[in-house]
Write a protein that holds these residues in place. Structure first.
Motif, PDB file in Angstrom:
ATOM      1  N   ALA B 104     -19.280 -13.710  10.599  1.00  0.00           N
ATOM      2  CA  ALA B 104     -19.271 -12.241  10.642  1.00  0.00           C
ATOM      3  C   ALA B 104     -17.835 -11.732  10.693  1.00  0.00           C
ATOM      4  N   ILE B 105     -17.017 -12.376  11.518  1.00  0.00           N
ATOM      5  CA  ILE B 105     -15.612 -11.967  11.630  1.00  0.00           C
ATOM      6  C   ILE B 105     -14.899 -12.127  10.292  1.00  0.00           C
ATOM      7  N   LYS B 106     -15.127 -13.261   9.662  1.00  0.00           N
ATOM      8  CA  LYS B 106     -14.469 -13.526   8.386  1.00  0.00           C
ATOM      9  C   LYS B 106     -14.871 -12.483   7.342  1.00  0.00           C
ATOM     10  N   GLU B 107     -16.150 -12.180   7.334  1.00  0.00           N
ATOM     11  CA  GLU B 107     -16.638 -11.213   6.352  1.00  0.00           C
ATOM     12  C   GLU B 107     -15.962  -9.867   6.574  1.00  0.00           C
ATOM     13  N   ILE B 108     -15.885  -9.479   7.845  1.00  0.00           N
ATOM     14  CA  ILE B 108     -15.271  -8.198   8.164  1.00  0.00           C
ATOM     15  C   ILE B 108     -13.793  -8.213   7.771  1.00  0.00           C
ATOM     16  N   GLU B 109     -13.136  -9.315   8.076  1.00  0.00           N
ATOM     17  CA  GLU B 109     -11.731  -9.430   7.709  1.00  0.00           C
ATOM     18  C   GLU B 109     -11.530  -9.223   6.213  1.00  0.00           C
ATOM     19  N   LEU B 110     -12.382  -9.890   5.466  1.00  0.00           N
ATOM     20  CA  LEU B 110     -12.288  -9.842   4.013  1.00  0.00           C
ATOM     21  C   LEU B 110     -12.547  -8.431   3.507  1.00  0.00           C
ATOM     22  N   ASN B 111     -13.621  -7.840   4.036  1.00  0.00           N
ATOM     23  CA  ASN B 111     -13.948  -6.482   3.628  1.00  0.00           C
ATOM     24  C   ASN B 111     -12.829  -5.520   3.955  1.00  0.00           C
ATOM     25  N   ASN B 112     -12.214  -5.744   5.111  1.00  0.00           N
ATOM     26  CA  ASN B 112     -11.110  -4.879   5.489  1.00  0.00           C
ATOM     27  C   ASN B 112      -9.974  -4.981   4.509  1.00  0.00           C
ATOM     28  N   LEU B 113      -9.627  -6.198   4.189  1.00  0.00           N
ATOM     29  CA  LEU B 113      -8.544  -6.398   3.245  1.00  0.00           C
ATOM     30  C   LEU B 113      -8.848  -5.690   1.951  1.00  0.00           C
ATOM     31  N   LYS B 114     -10.102  -5.868   1.513  1.00  0.00           N
ATOM     32  CA  LYS B 114     -10.482  -5.268   0.239  1.00  0.00           C
ATOM     33  C   LYS B 114     -10.428  -3.753   0.311  1.00  0.00           C
ATOM     34  N   SER B 115     -11.006  -3.194   1.397  1.00  0.00           N
ATOM     35  CA  SER B 115     -11.108  -1.745   1.421  1.00  0.00           C
ATOM     36  C   SER B 115      -9.785  -1.109   1.839  1.00  0.00           C
ATOM     37  N   GLN B 116      -8.999  -1.826   2.665  1.00  0.00           N
ATOM     38  CA  GLN B 116      -7.822  -1.161   3.157  1.00  0.00           C
ATOM     39  C   GLN B 116      -6.615  -1.274   2.243  1.00  0.00           C
ATOM     40  N   LEU B 117      -6.536  -2.350   1.512  1.00  0.00           N
ATOM     41  CA  LEU B 117      -5.459  -2.437   0.536  1.00  0.00           C
ATOM     42  C   LEU B 117      -5.953  -1.773  -0.742  1.00  0.00           C
ATOM     43  N   ASN B 118      -6.298  -0.499  -0.614  1.00  0.00           N
ATOM     44  CA  ASN B 118      -6.866   0.207  -1.756  1.00  0.00           C
ATOM     45  C   ASN B 118      -5.832   0.333  -2.867  1.00  0.00           C
ATOM     46  N   PRO B 119      -5.988  -0.425  -3.932  1.00  0.00           N
ATOM     47  CA  PRO B 119      -4.962  -0.442  -4.974  1.00  0.00           C
ATOM     48  C   PRO B 119      -4.802   0.917  -5.640  1.00  0.00           C
ATOM     49  N   HIS B 120      -5.887   1.653  -5.725  1.00  0.00           N
ATOM     50  CA  HIS B 120      -5.812   2.963  -6.349  1.00  0.00           C
ATOM     51  C   HIS B 120      -4.823   3.849  -5.613  1.00  0.00           C
ATOM     52  N   PHE B 121      -4.933   3.809  -4.284  1.00  0.00           N
ATOM     53  CA  PHE B 121      -4.015   4.604  -3.464  1.00  0.00           C
ATOM     54  C   PHE B 121      -2.572   4.120  -3.619  1.00  0.00           C
ATOM     55  N   ILE B 122      -2.399   2.817  -3.518  1.00  0.00           N
ATOM     56  CA  ILE B 122      -1.034   2.278  -3.538  1.00  0.00           C
ATOM     57  C   ILE B 122      -0.320   2.593  -4.852  1.00  0.00           C
ATOM     58  N   PHE B 123      -1.008   2.362  -5.970  1.00  0.00           N
ATOM     59  CA  PHE B 123      -0.335   2.580  -7.252  1.00  0.00           C
ATOM     60  C   PHE B 123      -0.129   4.057  -7.552  1.00  0.00           C
ATOM     61  N   ASN B 124      -1.079   4.881  -7.142  1.00  0.00           N
ATOM     62  CA  ASN B 124      -0.874   6.309  -7.325  1.00  0.00           C
ATOM     63  C   ASN B 124       0.297   6.800  -6.490  1.00  0.00           C
ATOM     64  N   ALA B 125       0.385   6.275  -5.255  1.00  0.00           N
ATOM     65  CA  ALA B 125       1.497   6.670  -4.384  1.00  0.00           C
ATOM     66  C   ALA B 125       2.815   6.252  -5.024  1.00  0.00           C
ATOM     67  N   LEU B 126       2.859   5.024  -5.522  1.00  0.00           N
ATOM     68  CA  LEU B 126       4.092   4.545  -6.160  1.00  0.00           C
ATOM     69  C   LEU B 126       4.449   5.408  -7.369  1.00  0.00           C
ATOM     70  N   ASN B 127       3.427   5.808  -8.097  1.00  0.00           N
ATOM     71  CA  ASN B 127       3.678   6.632  -9.280  1.00  0.00           C
ATOM     72  C   ASN B 127       4.266   7.987  -8.896  1.00  0.00           C
ATOM     73  N   SER B 128       3.712   8.594  -7.821  1.00  0.00           N
ATOM     74  CA  SER B 128       4.275   9.880  -7.391  1.00  0.00           C
ATOM     75  C   SER B 128       5.701   9.689  -6.911  1.00  0.00           C
ATOM     76  N   ILE B 129       5.921   8.599  -6.187  1.00  0.00           N
ATOM     77  CA  ILE B 129       7.274   8.365  -5.664  1.00  0.00           C
ATOM     78  C   ILE B 129       8.257   8.225  -6.824  1.00  0.00           C
ATOM     79  N   ARG B 130       7.825   7.556  -7.872  1.00  0.00           N
ATOM     80  CA  ARG B 130       8.682   7.377  -9.032  1.00  0.00           C
ATOM     81  C   ARG B 130       9.128   8.715  -9.609  1.00  0.00           C
ATOM     82  N   ALA B 131       8.173   9.645  -9.685  1.00  0.00           N
ATOM     83  CA  ALA B 131       8.522  10.967 -10.201  1.00  0.00           C
ATOM     84  C   ALA B 131       9.398  11.721  -9.212  1.00  0.00           C
ATOM     85  N   LEU B 132       9.148  11.456  -7.924  1.00  0.00           N
ATOM     86  CA  LEU B 132       9.860  12.161  -6.864  1.00  0.00           C
ATOM     87  C   LEU B 132      11.328  11.759  -6.779  1.00  0.00           C
ATOM     88  N   VAL B 133      11.630  10.558  -7.205  1.00  0.00           N
ATOM     89  CA  VAL B 133      13.014  10.054  -7.128  1.00  0.00           C
ATOM     90  C   VAL B 133      13.951  11.036  -7.817  1.00  0.00           C
TER      91      VAL B 133
END
Lengths: 245, 298
Positions: B104-133
Motif C-alpha cells: 500500500a505504501i509503495k503504491e501511494i509513493e508511486l501515485n504521488n510521484l506520478k501525480s505530483q511531478l505533473n509534467p504539464h505544470f512543469i513544462f508550462n511553467a518553464l515555457n512561461s519563464i522562458r518568455a519572462l526572461v
C-alpha cells in the motif's frame, strides 16, 4: 504564409512570436486566446497555418478542428500531451513541445513550407483556379473518430456515405464517422471533383474504376477501393453527361 | 471437548496479549513446554472433577502415576499440535499483513510521484519563464527559484511522513505564484491562515496536490478564469483546511480517482487513521469546496 497563433497563455503566445521572428516566410496575422475566438478568426482570415495549443479553457484544440470545414495546416504546441499526440498516425501531424526547441521549430516550418510549395506547383500544373468558397482537392479536413484522428486531404477521400446524423468518410483502409450532414458537405465540395451519386452518397470522380448499367436506368460505380455505389436514375443522366466531357 | 475449546481460546488470547509472536523461537520453546504441562494438568484435573460429580470416579485408577502421565501426555499432544498450528497461522497472517502494508505504501509513493511531478505544470511553467526572461528578468529569476523549491520538495517528500504546516504552505505559495505567472489576470489567489496552523503537521505535498486539482479541473477550464482561496481554521477536531476554487464538481462525471483524491484519502488514513477526513463538493453553483481535517499532533 499567413498564420494564426492559438494559445490561452499570453506568455506562451509571446514566446512563440519571438521564436517566429526568425522566419520571415511566416506572417502572424492574428492571435486567439480560446477555441471560439480562433474559430471566428480562422473563418474570417482564412490562414494557411495555425499554431494550436491543445489544452485550452472552453473547447480543446481538437474540438476546434472538428468544427472547421476547411482545416489549415496545423502545428500543435503542447507542454505535455502524450495522449493527444498518440491519437495521430505517425507523420500525420507536426507538434512542438513547450518550451519549444528552435531546431524542432525549424523542421516543422520547413515541412509545412515544402508541403505548401508542392501543392501550389500541382495547382499551377492543373491550371485550376480555386473558387474561394469551395474546398479544393488539396484542402484537408480533420476527422476524429473516438480516440483516433486524421488530417486527410480531399483528393484521398473516395466516398462520403451518410449514416443517420453522421457521414462515413472512406479513405485508405478506414471509414471513420464525422458529425455533419451530407447536404451541407455537398455544397462545399467542388463539383468538378465530387459527384452526388444518390441521397446517401458523394463519390470522388478520380477514384472511379468501372461503371456498369444498373436497374431502372441507374448506374453502378465501382471505386478503386472496392466500394460499389449505386447512382440513382435521376443522377445518372447528369453523371453520363459529366463523364463524357 | 468443551474444556479444550475454552482453554485453547484462553491460550490464544494469552498469546496475543503477551505478543508471543514477537518473541524469538528459542525463547518460545520453554514457555511453550510449560504451557503444555499446565494445560494438560488442568485438563486432567477437570476430567477427574467431572467423573467425581457424575459418580464415575473409581478412586484408584485415576491416581495411578502411570495412568496420570499417560493421559496427560495424550492431552499435551493435542494441545501441542493445536498451538503449533495456531502460532504458525499467526506468523503467516502477520507476515501477510506487513506485505500488504508495504504494498500500500509503495503504491501511494508511486501515485504521488506520478501525480505530483505533473509534467504539464512543469513544462508550462518553464515555457512561461522562458518568455519572462525577456519581459521581466527579475521576475523570471524569482520564478526559477520557486520552481526549484517545488521540485526539491517533490523529490524529498516521503508519503508516510508529515511536515510542519508552514513548510507545506510555503510550497503551495511557490506553486501558486508560478500558476499566477501562467494564468495572469485569469487567476485570483487569496489566503486566510489561522495563526495556530503552524502547530499542526501535514503530509508533504498534500495541500499542493489539492490546490493543483482546483486549478486543473476548475480554473483552467474557465475562459475568464476564477478565484482560489485557501482558508485554515482551528476547530475542535483539529485543523480545518478549506480550498475554494471556481468551477463545478461533478461527482458522477469526475470520479474521485481522477482528482487524485483517492490517493490523498489513503494517505490520510494511513497516517492519522480515522481522525482525519477529506470532503469535496460544490459550495454553490460556481465554487468547489475541498475540506480536510487534520487532527492535533500527539
Amino acid at each position: 504564409m499567413r498564420a494564426i497563433i492559438i494559445d490561452d497563455e499570453r506568455l506562451a503566445r509571446k514566446e512563440l512570436n519571438n521564436l517566429l521572428e526568425n522566419y520571415p516566410e511566416i506572417e502572424i496575422v492574428d492571435q486567439a486566446v480560446n477555441a471560439d475566438e480562433a474559430l471566428e478568426k480562422i473563418i474570417q482570415l482564412d490562414p494557411e497555418l495555425i499554431f494550436l495549443d491543445i489544452q485550452m479553457p472552453g473547447k480543446t484544440g481538437f474540438e476546434l478542428l472538428e468544427e472547421l470545414e476547411k482545416v489549415p495546416k496545423v502545428i500543435f504546441t503542447t507542454a505535455y500531451d502524450e495522449f493527444a499526440i498518440k491519437a495521430f498516425d505517425v507523420n500525420a501531424l507536426d507538434y512542438l513541445l513547450k518550451p519549444i526547441q528552435e531546431e524542432r521549430l525549424k523542421d516543422a516550418i520547413n515541412k509545412v513550407l515544402a508541403v505548401q510549395a508542392s501543392a501550389l506547383a500541382e495547382r499551377a500544373q492543373e491550371g485550376v483556379s480555386e473558387i474561394k468558397e469551395q474546398l479544393g482537392m488539396n484542402d484537408q479536413v480533420f476527422v476524429k473518430d473516438g480516440d483516433r484522428c486524421w488530417f486527410i486531404s480531399l483528393k484521398e477521400i473516395r466516398l462520403f456515405e451518410s449514416d443517420g446524423n453522421y457521414i462515413k468518410v472512406y479513405f485508405n483502409n478506414v471509414k471513420p464517422m464525422i458529425h455533419k450532414s451530407l447536404n451541407a458537405l455537398d455544397e462545399k465540395l467542388d463539383e468538378r471533383s465530387f459527384f452526388r451519386a444518390s441521397r446517401k452518397h458523394i463519390i470522388n470522380l478520380s477514384w472511379i474504376e468501372t461503371i456498369e448499367t444498373w436497374f431502372n436506368g441507374g448506374l453502378l460505380v465501382q471505386l478503386k477501393g472496392g466500394e460499389k455505389v449505386e447512382v440513382s436514375r435521376r443522377q445518372a443522366a447528369r453523371f453520363k453527361e459529366k463523364m463524357s466531357l | 471437548m468443551a474444556f479444550m475449546v475454552g482453554v485453547t481460546h484462553l491460550f490464544r488470547n494469552y498469546i496475543i496479549r503477551n505478543n508471543w509472536i514477537d518473541v524469538k523461537w528459542v525463547a518460545l520453546i520453554p514457555r511453550f513446554m510449560i504451557a503444555m504441562v499446565v494445560f494438560s494438568l488442568a485438563h486432567y484435573l477437570f476430567i477427574i472433577l467431572i467423573s467425581f460429580f457424575s459418580g464415575n470416579l473409581n478412586g484408584i485408577q485415576e491416581f495411578n502415576v502411570l495412568y496420570v502421565l499417560a493421559s496427560m501426555l495424550q492431552s499435551m499432544g493435542l494441545f501441542g499440535v493445536w498451538s503449533l498450528i495456531y502460532l504458525s497461522f499467526l506468523y503467516f497472517e502477520r507476515y501477510n499483513r506487513s506485505l500488504k502494508y508495504e504494498a500500500a505504501i509503495k503504491e501511494i509513493e508511486l501515485n504521488n510521484l506520478k501525480s505530483q511531478l505533473n509534467p504539464h505544470f512543469i513544462f508550462n511553467a518553464l515555457n512561461s519563464i522562458r518568455a519572462l526572461v525577456q519581459e521581466d528578468p527579475l521576475k523570471s529569476k524569482k520564478a526559477i527559484t520557486q520552481l526549484s523549491n517545488i521540485l526539491r520538495n517533490v523529490l524529498k517528500a516521503q508519503p508516510q511522513e508529515t511536515i510542519a504546516f508552514s513548510e507545506e504552505l510555503a510550497t503551495v505559495k511557490d506553486y501558486l505564484a508560478l500558476e499566477a505567472i501562467r494564468y495572469e489576470e485569469r487567476i485570483e489567489i487569496s489566503y486566510e491562515i489561522d495563526k495556530h496552523s503552524n502547530f499542526f503537521r501535514v503530509p508533504p505535498l498534500m495541500l499542493q496536490t489539492l490546490v493543483e486539482n482546483g486549478i486543473k479541473h476548475g480554473i483552467s477550464k474557465l475562459k475568464k478564469g476564477g478565484k482560489l482561496e485557501l482558508i485554515t481554521q482551528r476547530v475542535a477536531e483539529g485543523l480545518q483546511i478549506q480550498i475554494k476554487n471556481s468551477g463545478k464538481f461533478m461527482a458522477t462525471k469526475q470520479k474521485k480517482s481522477g482528482y487524485g483524491l483517492l490517493n490523498t484519502e489513503k494517505r490520510l488514513k494511513l497516517i492519522y487513521g480515522d481522525q482525519a477526513s477529506l470532503q469535496i463538493g460544490n459550495e454553490n453553483d460556481h465554487t468547489v469546496l475541498t475540506q480536510i481535517i487534520i487532527p492535533e499532533p500527539l
